[in-house]
Design an enzyme around this catalytic site. Structure first.
Site: not given
Length: 494
Positions: A217-219, A221
């Site tokens: 997920g967004s980790t 990014k």
């Protein structure tokens, strides 16, 4: 001597030579194979005829041996077994060994060649033999904070904490867990307990920190940002990205929105995009970087490594995958940690630790020292660098964004008074149709000391599938942030 006697003598001589040759072959060529044969009961009896060496945490043993009746005189015991099971593994008279108990079985059993002198001394003095010890890098307070954080949530999940400066593993927790003591022996009752654990749908025997992979997920990014800056696709973290919100995937009619209501994501800069976890900014950044440079950067942090790789030292970790064959929509999705991208919690801990260490990724190691029964050091594990994944300048810009995200954005749950903290939340969709299952919750963070170095980086993973909370409450900041904070505080306050 007549001819028949000569024939008999020659024949007997041949038999004696054959017997000697066979005995020599068994003793010197097949010795190890026979000694390690699972059906060789005498070897097992001998192995459990004296206390096994210990696994040490914080200067104290978390394992022991207790006398029993029967052929196997000693069996393994564990202190806080469930909390430390992902570290120790198990040593069972019936089920064998796993993880550190298995990797360092020869040291713990005293059979390591480096302990030959100790064995000889024991024979001469008549002392009972004893194995050597495995001294771990685990910080007991950090381990307790990690395990308590997960069990208080009653969640499936994992926590990994690393020292970014040298790769020491400070915490390695996985829940639900198990107590290795309950099946350390041979009894039917212990066999039934192991079978119950092995067939439990919640998979307590699985080490989620190392052996299972998930969409990060967004980790992820933070890695996308690093790749964008390192490749030159983005040169200014404060400049508008030009990425519209919602963002339409290339070659597709699918539009991707953002999770934070009212967040200023439209054409936002990379820094603002990190602050509010704007999907559009990172989808666009991954496309600008391109699949090859994205994958190359991911691999420098450890993605696509073999299942067992010396780069991971004594850790048997599953492969985290940044796929090779991606089209443009799939490449864009990896920018926000979705699509066919997968990661272990250990891998995401390596990413955040590498960025906190100014781009230098250290090989994680769980063992600090191997020592003999007389406490003499037989091997000291020295820190090793895996790679300079990105430049120091790139890493410092990602740090700036992560610290801004803690102070002014979605990662505020990790804020510690008087300490510089960088963090990133993550909520990962998964399932056959992406949204079929309740999303995973992730959180990654690091804390800095006054000299700018970071003594701790943390990755928290929570699978809320069986948790009694509404879907709207599932978020990396809410579930993982407080755990990461408590682990960092445990390390900082030691």
């Amino acid at each position: 001597m007549n001819r028949p006697l000569r024939h008999i003598a020659v024949f007997c001589g041949v038999l004696v030579l054959a017997l000697l040759a066979r005995a020599t072959w068994i003793q010197f060529v097949q010795a190890d194979e026979l000694a390690n044969d699972t059906h060789n009961r005498r070897v097992k009896i001998e192995a459990f005829s004296y206390p096994r060496g210990n696994i040490i945490v914080g200067g104290k043993p978390i394992t022991g041996s207790v006398a029993t009746s029967g052929d196997f005189k000693y069996k393994r015991t564990y202190k806080d077994g469930a909390m430390y099971a992902p570290v120790t593994g198990f040593a069972s008279q019936a089920m064998g060994t796993s993880f550190l108990e298995g990797i360092y079985s020869k040291v713990l059993s005293g059979k390591d060649d480096r302990l030959a002198f100790n064995r000889a001394q024991d024979i001469l003095t008549g002392k009972k033999p004893r194995g050597g010890d495995v001294v771990t890098t685990i910080d007991p307070k950090a381990q307790k904070a990690a395990y308590k954080g997960l069990t208080d949530l009653n969640a499936k999940g994992a926590v990994v904490a690393l020292d970014p400066r040298d790769g020491r593993v400070l915490a390695l927790a996985s829940t639900p867990s198990y107590d290795p003591s309950v099946f350390a022996g041979l009894s039917n009752a212990e066999s039934r307990k192991f079978k119950a654990l092995d067939t439990d749908k919640s998979k307590p025997l699985s080490n989620r920190a190392l052996r299972e992979t998930y969409a990060p997920g967004s980790t992820f990014k933070i890695l996308t940002a690093a790749a964008a800056l390192e490749s030159g696709a983005v040169s200014d973290i404060n400049a508008p990205s030009g990425a519209p919100a919602p963002y339409q995937l290339p070659q597709s009619s699918t539009k991707i929105g953002n999770d934070v209501p009212g967040a200023p994501c439209d054409k936002a800069s990379l820094k603002t995009g990190m602050q509010w976890s704007c999907n559009n900014v990172f989808l666009d950044a991954a496309l600008k970087v391109g699949k090859d440079k994205m994958r190359a950067t991911a691999e420098k942090f450890g993605f696509n490594a073999n299942v067992y790789d010396e780069d991971l030292g004594d850790l048997l970790a599953s492969k985290s995958l940044y796929p090779e064959k991606l089209d443009k929509p799939q490449t864009a999705l990896t920018g926000m940690g979705q699509g066919s991208l997968t990661s272990t919690p250990m891998q995401m801990a390596m990413v955040v630790a590498g960025l906190a260490n100014d781009g230098k990724v250290m090989m994680p190691h769980l063992v600090d020292e191997l020592r003999g029964p007389d406490l003499s050091t037989i091997e000291k594990i020295e820190p090793k660098m895996k790679s300079q994944a990105v430049s120091s300048g790139t890493a410092k810009q990602v740090q700036e964004m992560m610290e801004y995200t803690v102070n002014e954005g979605t990662a505020s749950k990790a804020k510690i008074d008087g300490v510089t903290v960088g963090g990133k939340t993550g909520t990962a969709q998964h399932g056959a149709n992406v949204n079929d299952e309740r999303p995973y919750a992730w959180f990654v963070s690091y804390a800095k000391q006054s000299d700018g170095s970071s003594p701790v980086a943390v990755a928290v993973f929570v699978d809320p599938k069986d948790m009694d909370i509404p879907r709207s409450e599932i978020a990396g900041g809410k579930l993982g942030g407080p755990i990461a904070k408590s682990v960092m505080e445990a390390v900082l306050n030691k």
